[in-house]
Motif scaffolding. Structure first.
Motif, PDB file in Angstrom:
ATOM      1  N   LEU A 191      -3.850  -5.490  -4.936  1.00  0.00           N
ATOM      2  CA  LEU A 191      -2.863  -6.689  -5.551  1.00  0.00           C
ATOM      3  C   LEU A 191      -3.682  -7.597  -4.744  1.00  0.00           C
ATOM      4  O   LEU A 191      -4.295  -7.647  -3.877  1.00  0.00           O
ATOM      5  N   PRO A 192      -3.758  -8.739  -5.424  1.00  0.00           N
ATOM      6  CA  PRO A 192      -4.534  -9.246  -5.318  1.00  0.00           C
ATOM      7  C   PRO A 192      -3.969 -10.365  -3.729  1.00  0.00           C
ATOM      8  O   PRO A 192      -2.206 -10.480  -4.238  1.00  0.00           O
ATOM      9  N   LEU A 231       7.361  -4.144   5.471  1.00  0.00           N
ATOM     10  CA  LEU A 231       5.916  -4.469   4.899  1.00  0.00           C
ATOM     11  C   LEU A 231       5.433  -3.536   3.653  1.00  0.00           C
ATOM     12  O   LEU A 231       5.052  -3.413   2.445  1.00  0.00           O
ATOM     13  N   ALA A 232       5.812  -2.334   4.411  1.00  0.00           N
ATOM     14  CA  ALA A 232       5.479  -0.938   3.236  1.00  0.00           C
ATOM     15  C   ALA A 232       6.930  -0.941   1.854  1.00  0.00           C
ATOM     16  O   ALA A 232       6.901  -0.831   1.150  1.00  0.00           O
ATOM     17  N   ASP A 233       8.036  -1.200   1.996  1.00  0.00           N
ATOM     18  CA  ASP A 233       8.958  -1.698   1.305  1.00  0.00           C
ATOM     19  C   ASP A 233       8.199  -2.862   0.868  1.00  0.00           C
ATOM     20  O   ASP A 233       8.487  -2.186  -0.933  1.00  0.00           O
ATOM     21  N   ILE A 234       7.903  -3.470   0.799  1.00  0.00           N
ATOM     22  CA  ILE A 234       7.845  -4.707  -0.115  1.00  0.00           C
ATOM     23  C   ILE A 234       6.093  -4.697  -0.787  1.00  0.00           C
ATOM     24  O   ILE A 234       5.976  -4.941  -2.209  1.00  0.00           O
ATOM     25  N   ALA A 235       5.471  -3.646   0.097  1.00  0.00           N
ATOM     26  CA  ALA A 235       4.458  -3.178  -0.801  1.00  0.00           C
ATOM     27  C   ALA A 235       4.889  -2.025  -2.032  1.00  0.00           C
ATOM     28  O   ALA A 235       4.043  -2.288  -2.856  1.00  0.00           O
ATOM     29  N   ALA A 236       5.548  -1.370  -1.753  1.00  0.00           N
ATOM     30  CA  ALA A 236       6.692  -0.546  -2.610  1.00  0.00           C
ATOM     31  C   ALA A 236       6.472  -1.073  -3.985  1.00  0.00           C
ATOM     32  O   ALA A 236       6.361  -1.213  -4.886  1.00  0.00           O
ATOM     33  N   VAL A 237       7.493  -2.653  -3.579  1.00  0.00           N
ATOM     34  CA  VAL A 237       8.152  -2.593  -4.537  1.00  0.00           C
ATOM     35  C   VAL A 237       6.862  -3.793  -5.718  1.00  0.00           C
ATOM     36  O   VAL A 237       7.141  -3.954  -6.808  1.00  0.00           O
ATOM     37  N   THR A 238       6.420  -4.366  -4.896  1.00  0.00           N
ATOM     38  CA  THR A 238       5.029  -5.051  -5.802  1.00  0.00           C
ATOM     39  C   THR A 238       3.856  -4.859  -5.938  1.00  0.00           C
ATOM     40  O   THR A 238       3.386  -5.251  -7.410  1.00  0.00           O
ATOM     41  N   ALA A 239       3.953  -2.888  -5.405  1.00  0.00           N
ATOM     42  CA  ALA A 239       3.121  -2.564  -6.438  1.00  0.00           C
ATOM     43  C   ALA A 239       3.797  -2.215  -7.953  1.00  0.00           C
ATOM     44  O   ALA A 239       3.236  -1.785  -8.998  1.00  0.00           O
ATOM     45  N   LYS A 240       5.157  -2.008  -7.940  1.00  0.00           N
ATOM     46  CA  LYS A 240       5.500  -1.364  -9.885  1.00  0.00           C
ATOM     47  C   LYS A 240       5.079  -3.359 -11.264  1.00  0.00           C
ATOM     48  O   LYS A 240       5.753  -2.469 -11.694  1.00  0.00           O
ATOM     49  N   GLY A 241       3.743  -4.070 -10.177  1.00  0.00           N
ATOM     50  CA  GLY A 241       3.738  -5.066 -11.368  1.00  0.00           C
ATOM     51  C   GLY A 241       4.901  -6.817 -11.289  1.00  0.00           C
ATOM     52  O   GLY A 241       4.837  -6.774 -12.281  1.00  0.00           O
ATOM     53  N   GLU A 242       6.177  -6.379 -10.342  1.00  0.00           N
ATOM     54  CA  GLU A 242       6.409  -7.468 -10.584  1.00  0.00           C
ATOM     55  C   GLU A 242       5.733  -8.936 -10.517  1.00  0.00           C
ATOM     56  O   GLU A 242       6.861 -10.166 -10.390  1.00  0.00           O
ATOM     57  N   VAL A 243       4.888  -9.180  -9.022  1.00  0.00           N
ATOM     58  CA  VAL A 243       4.619 -10.149  -9.382  1.00  0.00           C
ATOM     59  C   VAL A 243       2.859  -9.865  -9.375  1.00  0.00           C
ATOM     60  O   VAL A 243       2.587  -8.965  -9.396  1.00  0.00           O
ATOM     61  N   ASP A 244       2.257 -11.005  -9.273  1.00  0.00           N
ATOM     62  CA  ASP A 244       0.599 -10.554  -9.658  1.00  0.00           C
ATOM     63  C   ASP A 244      -0.437 -10.610  -8.130  1.00  0.00           C
ATOM     64  O   ASP A 244      -1.650 -10.301  -8.611  1.00  0.00           O
ATOM     65  N   ALA A 245       0.568 -11.367  -7.343  1.00  0.00           N
ATOM     66  CA  ALA A 245      -0.062 -11.677  -5.468  1.00  0.00           C
ATOM     67  C   ALA A 245       0.700 -12.069  -4.745  1.00  0.00           C
ATOM     68  O   ALA A 245       2.133 -12.212  -5.281  1.00  0.00           O
ATOM     69  N   VAL A 246       0.447 -11.503  -3.195  1.00  0.00           N
ATOM     70  CA  VAL A 246       1.699 -11.861  -2.561  1.00  0.00           C
ATOM     71  C   VAL A 246       0.555 -12.365  -1.350  1.00  0.00           C
ATOM     72  O   VAL A 246      -0.332 -12.712  -1.265  1.00  0.00           O
TER      73      VAL A 246
END
Length: 358
Positions: free
Chosen positions: A286-287, A224-239
């Motif tokens: 992130l939403p 989960l922490a890895d995904i949070a780090a990746v998505t924090a870069k603005g690659e996605v708009d929500a999870v």
């Protein structure tokens, strides 16, 4: 009571006497044959949300899987949903896994499925979305990869090209347990590569389309922490948290031993805890869309308190029908007023730390 709700109450004994997939097919046919229904969406100002550049009249959405081929999005919006997500759609049509592959666990108010991304393919779904282009409403498309694809990442980029001009948003589904190897795309390095391909395709669209990522509930905290780090870069708009689970809490139905993804009430505790953990890991920046085990207003409220800004339901509709939509939305608004909160956003994540450690 809406026309669809009355129909559900009358037809439920008949539908539940049939196997689950046949009953679902008949439900889709019945909905597609209804006349244009009035818009019954609850528009309480407390429930409105503006997220990802979209204005949601309320936070409750229909999860994908119900309307795989975009046959009835408008009929479902008319039931009161704030948004509808169709799919999962793959570039090429595919039959999915052999039947039977969908099972009701009545005693548990749950469902097990091993559908395998059965759908009519991107071209058929695109034609239906084109036909409803001017009808309004938020309709997202959940995209996936064909089982036999040599390059699954290319399939997701193809999904962006097909539905970028047609959808309100896209969800990158890499968390279905029913396509062998698909969940491997959730690993950090693979996810970075995948989102690079998806965003490369998104940049070629005429507008910035929101991209959402749907993850599994069975991930470890480091994952989960890895995904949070990746998505924090603005690659996605929500999870979206979460898809179905391969785990098996205590179940009572005769179908409890079936293989596939489990959804419904037994998924609630796990998916809500993972939602809260992701909210903590991402710092609430992130939403998040809470899915899994929502069956009434109280479970919907707990998702909000755990960190969800939006919600999705599906399995509970099998047992409670479309009246559930109004029940949940009225219950959320009542809880906000009881706490003197002026918007749903004020409640998001208020108990995420507590729920994450539960």
């Amino acid at each position: 009571m809406s026309l669809a709700a009355k129909g559900f109450r009358l037809s439920r004994p008949f539908l539940h006497a049939l196997d689950a997939e046949t009953a679902h097919g008949l439900t889709i046919k019945a909905l597609s044959g209804l006349p244009k229904l009035p818009d019954t969406r609850i528009r309480d100002p407390l429930l409105k949300q503006s997220l990802m550049g979209l204005d949601f009249p309320n936070p409750l959405g229909l999860a994908p899987g119900f309307d795989k081929n975009a046959e009835v999005p408008d009929a479902m919006l008319a039931q009161g949903f704030g948004f509808v997500e169709v799919g999962t759609v793959t570039p090429q049509p595919q039959a999915g896994n052999p039947r039977p592959r969908l099972f009701r666990l009545k005693e548990d108010e749950a469902v097990i499925n091993r559908m395998g991304f059965n759908n009519e393919g991107a071209a058929a779904v695109a034609r239906r979305l084109d036909a409803r282009r001017n009808r309004g409403g938020i309709v997202g498309v959940n995209i996936g990869a064909n089982k036999d694809a040599e390059d699954r990442m290319a399939d997701y980029a193809e999904g962006v090209r097909w539905f970028g001009p047609r959808a309100s948003y896209l969800t990158v589904n890499i968390s279905s347990p029913n396509t062998p190897g698909l969940r491997n795309l959730q690993s950090r390095d693979e996810l970075v590569r995948l989102l690079d391909r998806v965003n490369e395709a998104r940049l070629k669209l005429p507008r910035r389309l929101p991209i959402l990522l749907k993850i599994a509930p069975d991930l470890s905290t480091p994952e989960l922490a890895d995904i949070a780090a990746v998505t924090a870069k603005g690659e996605v708009d929500a999870v979206i948290i979460s898809n179905t689970t391969l785990s098996r809490p205590p179940l009572h139905s005769r179908h409890k031993g079936e293989t596939g993804g489990l959804s419904g009430k037994p998924l609630f505790a796990l998916s809500t805890r993972q939602l809260a953990r992701f909210h903590q890991l991402s710092g609430g920046k992130l939403p998040l869309i809470g899915v899994g085990g929502i069956s009434d207003a109280e479970t919907a409220w707990m998702k909000i308190m755990a960190g969800a800004s939006l919600l999705q339901v599906y399995s509970a509709l099998v047992y409670k029908g479309p009246d559930l939509v109004q029940e949940i939305l009225e219950g959320l608004a009542r809880r906000l007023r009881e706490r003197h909160l002026v918007s749903l956003s004020e409640a998001v994540g208020l108990q995420s730390a507590e729920i994450a450690n539960s």
